[in-house]
Enzyme design. Structure first.
Site, PDB file in Angstrom:
ATOM      1  N   ALA A 399       0.829  -1.214   0.000  1.00  0.00           N
ATOM      2  CA  ALA A 399       0.000   0.000   0.000  1.00  0.00           C
ATOM      3  C   ALA A 399       0.861   1.260   0.000  1.00  0.00           C
ATOM      4  CB  ALA A 399      -0.922  -0.018   1.226  1.00  0.00           C
ATOM      5  N   ASP A 425      10.483  -6.300  -3.338  1.00  0.00           N
ATOM      6  CA  ASP A 425       9.393  -6.884  -2.551  1.00  0.00           C
ATOM      7  C   ASP A 425       9.307  -8.349  -2.946  1.00  0.00           C
ATOM      8  OD1 ASP A 425       6.824  -7.666  -1.446  1.00  0.00           O
ATOM      9  OD2 ASP A 425       6.367  -5.532  -1.283  1.00  0.00           O
ATOM     10  N   ARG A 436      -6.382  -1.043  -1.582  1.00  0.00           N
ATOM     11  CA  ARG A 436      -5.500   0.021  -1.107  1.00  0.00           C
ATOM     12  C   ARG A 436      -4.205   0.118  -1.897  1.00  0.00           C
ATOM     13  NH1 ARG A 436      -5.754  -4.396   1.976  1.00  0.00           N
ATOM     14  NH2 ARG A 436      -3.828  -5.388   2.700  1.00  0.00           N
ATOM     15  N   LYS A 449       4.604  -8.297  -6.877  1.00  0.00           N
ATOM     16  CA  LYS A 449       4.204  -6.919  -6.586  1.00  0.00           C
ATOM     17  C   LYS A 449       5.172  -5.897  -7.172  1.00  0.00           C
ATOM     18  CE  LYS A 449       1.489  -7.376  -2.328  1.00  0.00           C
ATOM     19  NZ  LYS A 449       1.410  -7.031  -0.897  1.00  0.00           N
ATOM     20  N   ASP A 497       5.808  -3.434   6.426  1.00  0.00           N
ATOM     21  CA  ASP A 497       4.670  -3.674   7.305  1.00  0.00           C
ATOM     22  C   ASP A 497       5.050  -4.423   8.575  1.00  0.00           C
ATOM     23  OD1 ASP A 497       5.235  -6.154   6.323  1.00  0.00           O
ATOM     24  OD2 ASP A 497       3.253  -6.562   5.494  1.00  0.00           O
ATOM     25  N   ASN A 498       6.369  -4.499   8.879  1.00  0.00           N
ATOM     26  CA  ASN A 498       6.749  -5.160  10.123  1.00  0.00           C
ATOM     27  C   ASN A 498       7.992  -4.501  10.710  1.00  0.00           C
ATOM     28  OD1 ASN A 498       9.288  -7.092   9.570  1.00  0.00           O
ATOM     29  ND2 ASN A 498       7.992  -7.046   7.742  1.00  0.00           N
ATOM     30  N   CYS A 553      -1.719 -20.457  30.115  1.00  0.00           N
ATOM     31  CA  CYS A 553      -2.854 -21.113  30.766  1.00  0.00           C
ATOM     32  C   CYS A 553      -4.157 -20.397  30.426  1.00  0.00           C
ATOM     33  CB  CYS A 553      -2.644 -21.167  32.275  1.00  0.00           C
ATOM     34  SG  CYS A 553      -2.674 -19.558  33.093  1.00  0.00           S
TER      35      CYS A 553
END
Length: 977
Positions: A399, A425, A436, A449, A497-498, A553
């Site tokens: 995007a 990419d 987007r 991409k 994006d990370n 847990c």
């Protein structure tokens, strides 16, 4: 319509019902610097007609039409919202009065982009209701106690901080004892604290609180009363401030735009760029208007700012158009949906700091009959050449990457023979990207991409010199992105994006001292960060706190919200369908190596892996699709009935902890087993998805009837399962600090040996060549049953614990760990970054010229400020920052390196390369290395391998001053080529 097309693009991507473009003008070469729709072939055509085909391609579900005749007020009655650009204030006031008084009112937006200055006005009518002010999920809390008081004190568990504010309305549910509060009536709170609040209610006569309870925020509608443009111009009220270093700027720009309107009306043209006469005329008009304001007049008018305003008034710059296109697009969505708070009512913005540091000569601003003339009229031809000669690296073409490519192509960046843009990419285009990532179309799904984005960007500007790669920028690809590649770059733009990928690129930019322009989006929110060598801190210098993770847990036995259920569901999906089949294949491909490695591991995790593999190959190994249905039905019974029965047998509802407290106290929720019914859609869809995916892992054909609920229900009803009896002495993890369910409480080695023997027995029974098909989770294919299974797992577990369920789309966002991106926010963020790009490529700008931004279009809120400066370390006459890397050329000897440092007043006592010590002053034998070349020492002592693309090696030097104080110096690079 010069700046309107980017608004239209964002609205079409957003999926509004219809968009109508009105324009009576024709395309000029001047327009090509701000509009990605137009090409040289469109010059002379009507702008609306030249746009419609490419805009329609963005989203076939939106009706896109045009109007080229003179616009009348009555035509506006067909629309919910109208956006005007390039319109006089008199005409705009006339149209807005019609919209304001129309029944129902028509939302009116007026936007202008004039060089590095922008203006926005919104009028949504006399009375506009906002149903959701911020778009955030309602906040909740888990109740720990409620007092019988007036007012009552409500305390919540310290699982998470409360996000309530004084005056909020809340509703109660699931409260035991004080059941009067469960009536669904919204109640007002006050004295909100981190884990408590006061309820504005007398509870002294209510029943005593016993246990349980959820408190949930109620979103209140807000009614806004807008003034029409004519009134608002005279009495604008509070301006939406974006940059606190310019708190006095909005009133001046309010005056400046009115002066420009009067200038155009009187002379029939814009001020000419570089014309001092026109600039003085505009300043004079502004002064006259200001004097007529009486008590509201400005005490001082900045003539230099108005001069810049006049010079750029005719130009629509792409970054400004992108930014305002995002903001205006979101305002239209607000007008149509009632979601998010509208902009109320004026917003002014400028980026005058983007201008070159050297004063521009009027001759440098003259048009060259090129597609960049509008940009040249603001920045001059010298900066234009710097843009064209740049060597840029864009990391990511999603995007953000698509928007950046469009922007730089229109700006002319990397468009000369000397310039080059590299984009990389490793991802391919998916259907969900199309809403987007606007450079992609339906027919591009499945393609790389970066390749598609580069091709489309090249069609926007054929002069763009671009290379598309499909490599992930990481330590493994440093042979691709080698020293020479990094050293030749002018600037790097992250479109990632990370966080981990951002940190890696940040370290590379830091090492090679390259500017990094960083940005990110999260729904309606965005941030931009400028990382400028030797001026600002780097991206990794400040980190967000890590996300709080629920104890294991909680996730596995005591969930109390849908996120816990979805986290568990995602984990189980990967365990069944990816990890275990992969383990099976690893065992079958090399049994001896697999069993040997497992024996050596000898831990609880290895034991669990073996048990899963045996489960696959034992009685549940599938040979027919009916076997898969049986397996799916068994899983339902195991997860949602038997495990719950065992849990409540081990911990009954009245169970107490060792200190006498109730075991099932908040935030724990007491569960109830499910009774399977093929008539229950949720039950049936879970078993269907589980069966189909189980069949895929075993390569079993899936019959057509398997996807028909009625026929599938008949097959499920044939499955007969044994009764379940809870067992005594079953251990269930309750330690909230545990991060893993596996616990080595028994002799794992002995158990593992027994399991391996079983595994060998099952292997002998398999058909030759047997192999499983691991399934990797893919969230974006609506036909693959992945999200059906995860949503089914999560929602059935939610039913066990009386937790509200979610639909498949909401489940996809949480389980798929999707960071929502919307076109409006992405456009605004990339526009802001490209305004900074002018500064970076011009070079010479000071720290105070740069801007970092945090924005939230939902509120709306803009917070623009200078970047944080890099921390400076000083020693004697020397100073350095994290950006500095000391370099020595011509492969010096150890003695030469030590002397070089000594000349700086630094005594080096230790030198290491990687994890190996090359020199330490305490070791006499190390003195024998004094005349050895540093690169030879690294190769022989540290066993460093230097590939052909590497020109240097790095060493870490520990130094002290003459008083024996340790001094942290920059990394030292030894160049040998």
């Amino acid at each position: 319509m010069r700046s309107l097309l980017l608004v239209a693009k964002n609205l079409i991507l957003a999926g509004v019902k219809s968009v109508t473009l009105h324009d009576e003008g024709t395309v000029e070469l001047w327009d090509l610097s701000s509009n990605f729709i137009f090409s040289e072939d469109d010059v002379g055509k009507n702008r609306a007609l030249a746009s419609i085909q490419k805009l329609q391609e963005l989203n076939n579900a939106v009706v896109v039409s045009t109007s080229t005749a003179k616009l009348t007020k009555e035509q506006l009655s067909d629309f919910q919202a109208v956006v005007f650009t390039d319109i006089s204030l008199d005409k705009a006031t006339e149209f807005d009065d019609y919209c304001h008084n129309h029944q129902p009112p028509i939302s009116f937006i007026k936007a202008e982009v004039r060089g590095l200055f922008g203006s926005l006005f919104c009028d949504f009518g006399p009375e506009f209701t906002v149903f959701d002010v911020d778009g955030e999920e309602p906040h909740t809390g888990i109740i720990a106690s409620i007092s019988n008081d007036n007012p009552a004190l409500v305390s919540c568990v310290d699982d998470e901080r409360l996000e309530f504010q004084d005056g909020d309305l809340v509703v109660f549910s699931e409260v035991h004892g004080m059941t009067d509060l469960n009536d669904g009536k919204p109640r007002r709170i006050k004295n909100a604290r981190s884990y408590s609040f006061t309820l504005d209610e007398d509870t002294t006569h209510y029943g005593a609180y016993e246990k349980g309870g959820i408190v949930t925020q109620v979103k209140e509608p807000k009614v806004l009363h807008f003034k029409p443009l004519g009134e608002a111009l005279k009495d604008p009220g509070d301006f939406l401030l974006s940059d606190f270093s310019k708190f006095d700027r909005p009133p001046l720009l309010h005056l400046s735009f009115q002066a420009l309107d009067k200038f155009i009306c009187e002379l029939g043209r814009f001020p000419v760029s570089g014309s001092e006469d026109d600039a003085q005329k505009l300043i004079s008009v502004a002064a006259t208007i200001n004097e007529r304001l009486g008590d509201r007049r400005l005490k001082q008018i900045d003539p230099e700012l108005l001069r810049h305003f006049a010079f750029g008034a005719r130009a629509v710059l792409n970054p400004m158009a992108a930014m305002f296109g995002g903001i205006v697009g979101q305002e239209v969505v607000k007008a149509c949906s009632g979601k998010f708070h509208p902009l109320f009512q004026f917003f002014y913005f400028d980026s005058v700091e983007s201008l070159p540091t050297e004063r521009l000569d009027p001759s440098d601003l003259k048009p060259l009959n090129s597609r960049y003339d509008a940009q040249i009229s603001v920045f001059g031809s010298k900066l234009q050449k710097k843009l064209e000669d740049a060597k840029m690296f864009i990391v990511g073409s999603g995007a953000l990457g698509c928007e950046f490519l469009k922007n730089v192509a229109l700006m002319g960046v990397c468009c000369s023979n000397q310039g080059k843009l590299t984009i990389t990419d490793d991802d391919v285009i998916e259907k969900s990207n199309l809403s987007r990532q606007f450079l992609f179309r339906d027919w591009n799904i499945g393609q790389a991409k970066s390749a598609v984005a580069a091709s489309v960007a090249g069609s926007i500007n054929p002069c763009l010199h671009i290379e598309a790669l499909q490599n992930r920028a990481s330590p493994e690809t440093e042979h691709v992105f080698d020293d020479t590649f990094w050293e030749n770059l002018s600037v790097v733009i992250n479109a990632l994006d990370n966080v981990n990928a951002r940190l890696y690129i940040d370290q590379r930019c830091l090492y090679f001292q390259k500017p990094l322009l960083e940005s990110g989006t999260l729904g309606a929110k965005c941030n931009t960060q400028m990382v400028i060598p030797h001026l600002t801190e780097n991206y990794g210098a400040s980190r967000d706190p890590p996300e709080k993770q629920a104890p294991m847990c909680t996730v596995h036995s005591f969930p109390h919200n849908i996120d816990h259920c979805l986290t568990w569901a995602r984990s189980e999906f990967e365990g069944w369908l990816e990890k275990t089949p992969t383990e099976v294949n690893a065992f079958l491909s090399n049994p001896s190596e697999y069993t040997s490695a497992t024996r050596n591991a000898g831990d609880a995790q290895a034991r669990d892996n073996l048990e899963r593999v045996i489960e696959c190959l034992d009685r549940e190994r599938c040979e027919t699709f009916q076997d898969c249905i049986t397996w799916g039905r068994l899983k339902f019974e195991d997860y949602f009935a038997n495990r719950v029965k065992q849990l409540t047998f081990t911990f009954p509802e009245d169970a107490a902890t060792s200190n006498g407290a109730q075991f099932w106290s908040a935030p724990k929720r007491f569960p109830h087993p499910l009774q399977f019914s093929a008539d229950d859609t949720g039950h049936l869809h879970f078993v269907m998805a589980a069966s189909i995916l189980r069949a895929e892992t075993f390569g079993i054909p899936i019959p057509d009837w398997a996807k028909h609920p009625k026929k599938f229900a008949d097959a499920v009803n044939k499955v007969i399962l044994p009764d379940f009896q809870p067992k005594e002495g079953v251990k269930i993890l309750t330690d909230e600090k545990a991060t893993s369910l596996s616990a080595a409480t028994i002799d794992d080695g002995a158990v593992i040996n027994d399991l391996i023997m079983k595994l060998e027995e099952f292997r002998k029974k398999l058909t030759p060549g047997f192999k499983m098909n691991p399934i990797q989770f893919e969230k974006d294919d609506d036909t693959n049953y992945h999200m059906d299974l995860i949503a089914g797992l999560a929602n059935m577990r939610a039913r066990n614990y009386s937790i509200p369920e979610v639909d498949k789309l909401k489940a996809k966002f949480i389980a798929g760990r999707i960071i929502p991106a919307i076109a409006t926010t992405t456009a605004m963020a990339t526009g802001l970054v490209c305004l900074e790009l002018y500064k970076v490529l011009d070079r010479g700008h000071k720290l105070e010229d740069y801007r970092n931004t945090f924005a939230n279009l939902a509120l709306p809120l803009f917070s623009i400020a200078e970047p944080v400066p890099a921390k400076v370390i000083k020693h004697g006459n020397l100073s350095w920052t994290v950006w500095d890397r000391w370099t020595l050329r011509d492969n010096p000897t150890l003695r030469e390196l030590l002397q070089w440092l000594n000349d700086k007043g630094l005594n080096a006592y230790s030198i290491s390369c990687g994890s190996c010590l090359l020199y330490n002053s305490m070791f006499p034998r190390h003195r024998e290395r004094m005349d050895r070349r540093m690169v030879d020492l690294a190769r022989e002592v540290a066993k460093v391998e230097l590939p052909p693309y590497r020109h240097h090696l790095d060493v870490v030097v520990a130094c002290e001053d003459d008083e024996g104080n340790d001094i942290d110096i920059p990394q030292v690079s030894i160049y040998f080529r």
